[in-house]
Design a protein around this motif. Structure first.
Motif, PDB file in Angstrom:
ATOM      1  N   GLU A   1      -5.726 -48.432  35.911  1.00 58.55           N
ATOM      2  CA  GLU A   1      -6.578 -47.838  35.611  1.00 58.55           C
ATOM      3  C   GLU A   1      -8.055 -48.263  36.096  1.00 58.55           C
ATOM      4  N   ASP A   2      -7.792 -49.730  37.034  1.00 60.97           N
ATOM      5  CA  ASP A   2      -8.781 -50.530  37.060  1.00 60.97           C
ATOM      6  C   ASP A   2      -9.107 -49.688  38.836  1.00 60.97           C
ATOM      7  N   ARG A   3      -7.761 -49.581  39.818  1.00 61.34           N
ATOM      8  CA  ARG A   3      -7.834 -48.601  40.839  1.00 61.34           C
ATOM      9  C   ARG A   3      -8.273 -47.174  41.062  1.00 61.34           C
ATOM     10  N   VAL A   4      -8.452 -46.712  39.741  1.00 59.48           N
ATOM     11  CA  VAL A   4      -9.040 -45.902  39.323  1.00 59.48           C
ATOM     12  C   VAL A   4     -10.768 -45.721  39.452  1.00 59.48           C
ATOM     13  N   ARG A   5     -10.572 -46.717  38.149  1.00 56.08           N
ATOM     14  CA  ARG A   5     -12.102 -47.176  38.297  1.00 56.08           C
ATOM     15  C   ARG A   5     -13.147 -47.745  39.331  1.00 56.08           C
ATOM     16  N   GLU A   6     -12.269 -47.934  40.320  1.00 56.23           N
ATOM     17  CA  GLU A   6     -12.515 -48.377  42.339  1.00 56.23           C
ATOM     18  C   GLU A   6     -13.116 -47.447  42.316  1.00 56.23           C
ATOM     19  N   ALA A   7     -11.820 -46.429  42.338  1.00 53.56           N
ATOM     20  CA  ALA A   7     -12.241 -44.595  43.431  1.00 53.56           C
ATOM     21  C   ALA A   7     -13.029 -43.952  42.465  1.00 53.56           C
ATOM     22  N   ALA A   8     -13.611 -44.509  41.018  1.00 56.32           N
ATOM     23  CA  ALA A   8     -14.337 -43.596  40.559  1.00 56.32           C
ATOM     24  C   ALA A   8     -15.776 -44.305  39.700  1.00 56.32           C
ATOM     25  N   PRO A   9     -16.545 -44.541  40.327  1.00 58.20           N
ATOM     26  CA  PRO A   9     -16.892 -45.324  39.371  1.00 58.20           C
ATOM     27  C   PRO A   9     -18.220 -44.349  39.149  1.00 58.20           C
ATOM     28  N   GLN A  10     -18.286 -43.333  39.434  1.00 57.16           N
ATOM     29  CA  GLN A  10     -18.907 -42.785  38.412  1.00 57.16           C
ATOM     30  C   GLN A  10     -18.207 -41.830  36.831  1.00 57.16           C
ATOM     31  N   GLY A  11     -17.167 -42.563  36.875  1.00 53.12           N
ATOM     32  CA  GLY A  11     -16.657 -42.136  35.512  1.00 53.12           C
ATOM     33  C   GLY A  11     -15.476 -40.829  35.248  1.00 53.12           C
ATOM     34  N   VAL A  12     -14.097 -41.054  34.806  1.00 59.57           N
ATOM     35  CA  VAL A  12     -13.389 -39.789  35.040  1.00 59.57           C
ATOM     36  C   VAL A  12     -14.297 -38.718  33.440  1.00 59.57           C
ATOM     37  N   ASP A  13     -14.009 -37.332  34.130  1.00 58.43           N
ATOM     38  CA  ASP A  13     -14.607 -36.863  32.851  1.00 58.43           C
ATOM     39  C   ASP A  13     -13.442 -36.003  32.277  1.00 58.43           C
ATOM     40  N   VAL A  14     -12.020 -36.045  32.894  1.00 60.57           N
ATOM     41  CA  VAL A  14     -11.065 -34.994  32.503  1.00 60.57           C
ATOM     42  C   VAL A  14      -9.337 -35.438  32.823  1.00 60.57           C
ATOM     43  N   VAL A  15      -8.507 -35.114  32.779  1.00 62.21           N
ATOM     44  CA  VAL A  15      -7.308 -35.869  33.167  1.00 62.21           C
ATOM     45  C   VAL A  15      -6.007 -34.872  32.879  1.00 62.21           C
ATOM     46  N   LEU A  16      -5.915 -34.720  33.186  1.00 63.34           N
ATOM     47  CA  LEU A  16      -4.538 -33.746  33.849  1.00 63.34           C
ATOM     48  C   LEU A  16      -3.217 -34.832  33.997  1.00 63.34           C
ATOM     49  N   ASP A  17      -2.184 -34.360  32.742  1.00 65.41           N
ATOM     50  CA  ASP A  17      -0.688 -35.523  33.118  1.00 65.41           C
ATOM     51  C   ASP A  17      -0.139 -34.695  33.565  1.00 65.41           C
ATOM     52  N   CYS A  18       0.627 -35.185  34.408  1.00 69.21           N
ATOM     53  CA  CYS A  18       2.520 -34.117  35.084  1.00 69.21           C
ATOM     54  C   CYS A  18       3.260 -35.211  35.664  1.00 69.21           C
ATOM     55  N   ALA A  19       3.242 -36.461  34.649  1.00 67.45           N
ATOM     56  CA  ALA A  19       4.390 -37.821  34.343  1.00 67.45           C
ATOM     57  C   ALA A  19       4.404 -37.608  33.548  1.00 67.45           C
ATOM     58  N   GLY A  20       4.084 -37.760  32.457  1.00 65.51           N
ATOM     59  CA  GLY A  20       4.635 -37.979  30.815  1.00 65.51           C
ATOM     60  C   GLY A  20       4.618 -39.759  30.874  1.00 65.51           C
TER      61      GLY A  20
ATOM     62  N   ARG B   1     -11.163 -37.327  23.858  1.00 63.38           N
ATOM     63  CA  ARG B   1      -9.936 -36.576  23.683  1.00 63.38           C
ATOM     64  C   ARG B   1      -9.671 -35.019  23.970  1.00 63.38           C
ATOM     65  N   ASP B   2     -10.677 -34.666  23.943  1.00 63.49           N
ATOM     66  CA  ASP B   2     -10.257 -33.296  23.937  1.00 63.49           C
ATOM     67  C   ASP B   2     -10.006 -32.382  25.204  1.00 63.49           C
ATOM     68  N   ARG B   3     -10.833 -33.477  26.126  1.00 62.44           N
ATOM     69  CA  ARG B   3     -10.441 -32.528  27.691  1.00 62.44           C
ATOM     70  C   ARG B   3      -9.745 -34.126  28.881  1.00 62.44           C
ATOM     71  N   ILE B   4      -8.049 -34.554  27.337  1.00 60.89           N
ATOM     72  CA  ILE B   4      -6.944 -34.997  27.779  1.00 60.89           C
ATOM     73  C   ILE B   4      -5.486 -34.036  27.786  1.00 60.89           C
ATOM     74  N   ALA B   5      -5.119 -33.622  28.794  1.00 58.86           N
ATOM     75  CA  ALA B   5      -3.997 -32.687  29.001  1.00 58.86           C
ATOM     76  C   ALA B   5      -2.734 -33.447  29.338  1.00 58.86           C
ATOM     77  N   THR B   6      -1.589 -32.939  28.453  1.00 62.68           N
ATOM     78  CA  THR B   6       0.281 -33.777  29.108  1.00 62.68           C
ATOM     79  C   THR B   6       0.711 -32.158  29.221  1.00 62.68           C
ATOM     80  N   ILE B   7       1.171 -31.649  30.509  1.00 66.41           N
ATOM     81  CA  ILE B   7       1.987 -30.848  30.354  1.00 66.41           C
ATOM     82  C   ILE B   7       3.549 -31.969  30.509  1.00 66.41           C
ATOM     83  N   VAL B   8       3.972 -32.773  29.998  1.00 69.82           N
ATOM     84  CA  VAL B   8       5.394 -33.571  29.563  1.00 69.82           C
ATOM     85  C   VAL B   8       5.440 -33.659  28.464  1.00 69.82           C
ATOM     86  N   ARG B   9       3.904 -34.373  28.171  1.00 67.24           N
ATOM     87  CA  ARG B   9       4.113 -35.113  26.641  1.00 67.24           C
ATOM     88  C   ARG B   9       4.101 -34.044  25.410  1.00 67.24           C
ATOM     89  N   GLY B  10       4.565 -32.965  25.590  1.00 65.47           N
ATOM     90  CA  GLY B  10       4.325 -32.416  24.042  1.00 65.47           C
ATOM     91  C   GLY B  10       4.911 -32.545  22.877  1.00 65.47           C
TER      92      GLY B  10
END
Length: 314
Positions: A195-214, A229-238
């Motif tokens: 999470e810290d690495r994501v925040r460092e890479a995106a200081p503007q914040g994250v708008d949407v997430v696609l999880d392909c890891a699960g 949470r309406d802008r978060i989706a997973t293709i693994v953790r159905g």
């Protein structure tokens, strides 16, 4: 006679058998495709192993949903396709075969400059990625986080989002970071401190997430980074996505796709073939194995032992 890979019991890759089957005959609105390459997807192995529920096996079940080849026979009521046309196949069970009957609605013309292996590597990954991003309303100027960005779905999602003008951050092992950069993403490693690495890479914040890891890590980081949470989706953790309040597309989700989402999946295949021809999309191909080595292909998929898309060649 035609040949096909089938299984009659749930189990290890060894349950896959190469058998002779009657030559298929096209019905109305169908063609017979001489398969030149069949894409190997994780869902194939999950169904064979019991990781994804199937109806009881009362007869040998065929395998594979993606493929490419040349039309050998045309049924009645077919327009827009003719004998000799090169085509890519989507959402048609049994592509691990030499010949297959396919509804024309499940075909896309394979344009010059796109190989059969590339065509066979597309349908499920690009359909899943394209539909997921359309459903999540990814837009120009937004920041998308893709978990497991170096997989086939992840790579497709990165490329669409970049084409649409989004900033993309994608997770992968360090050995795969160069590939993510080639596709236009900012790569970061998964593991402690994600999470810290994501925040460092995106200081503007994250708008949407696609999880392909699960993974639990991917889900928790997504929830912490994106308030909506309406802008978060997973293709693994159905099965348990609803407990997090996020969307699940494929991945064993109990919620069926809408008609619009199904249309997006169909739209993705011809759209992506055109992007390939234009040089605006790339497919990472892995090993090409003979059809008779389907069991070996499943072993490789399940062990994550290779990079790129595995295809079977009849």
């Amino acid at each position: 006679m035609a040949r096909a890979i089938v299984f009659s019991e749930i189990g290890s890759p060894d349950v896959l058998r190469l058998v002779e089957v009657p030559d298929p005959v096209p019905g109305e609105g169908e063609v017979v495709v001489r398969i030149e390459a069949a894409g190997v997807n994780p869902i194939d192995a999950k169904q064979r192993s019991g990781g994804r529920p199937l109806p009881p096996l009362t007869e040998p079940r065929h395998v594979g949903f993606d493929g490419a080849g040349t039309i050998a026979h045309v049924g009645t009521g077919v327009s827009g396709f003719a004998v000799g046309d090169r085509v890519a196949i989507r959402d048609t069970l049994g592509t691990y075969a030499t010949l297959l009957t396919v509804p024309v609605a499940h075909l896309a013309h394979l344009l010059d400059g796109v190989t059969a292996a590339e065509g066979a590597a597309l349908a499920i990954p690009v359909g899943t990625a394209y539909q997921s991003l359309r459903s999540l309303r990814v837009a120009k100027g937004e920041t998308l986080l893709v978990h497991a960005g170096s997989g086939a779905v992840g790579q497709a999602a990165i490329q669409y989002a970049v084409l649409w003008g989004a900033t993309v951050i994608a997770t992968a092992s360090p050995a795969r970071h160069d590939r993510l950069r080639e596709l236009g993403a900012i790569p970061i490693s998964y593991g402690e401190g994600l999470e810290d690495r994501v925040r460092e890479a995106a200081p503007q914040g994250v708008d949407v997430v696609l999880d392909c890891a699960g993974t639990d890590e991917a889900i928790q980081a997504s929830l912490d980074l994106v308030a909506d949470r309406d802008r978060i989706a997973t293709i693994v953790r159905g099965p348990d996505a609803a407990s997090f309040g996020i969307h699940a597309y494929s991945g064993g989700s109990p919620e069926p796709l809408t008609e619009e989402q199904l249309s997006w999946r169909a739209e993705a295949l011809p759209l992506t073939i055109n992007l390939l021809v234009a040089g605006d999309f790339s497919v990472e191909l892995g090993p090409e194995l003979p059809l008779a080595e389907a069991a070996r292909a499943h072993e490789l998929v399940e062990s994550h032992a290779v990079q790129g898309k595995i295809v079977l060649i009849p």
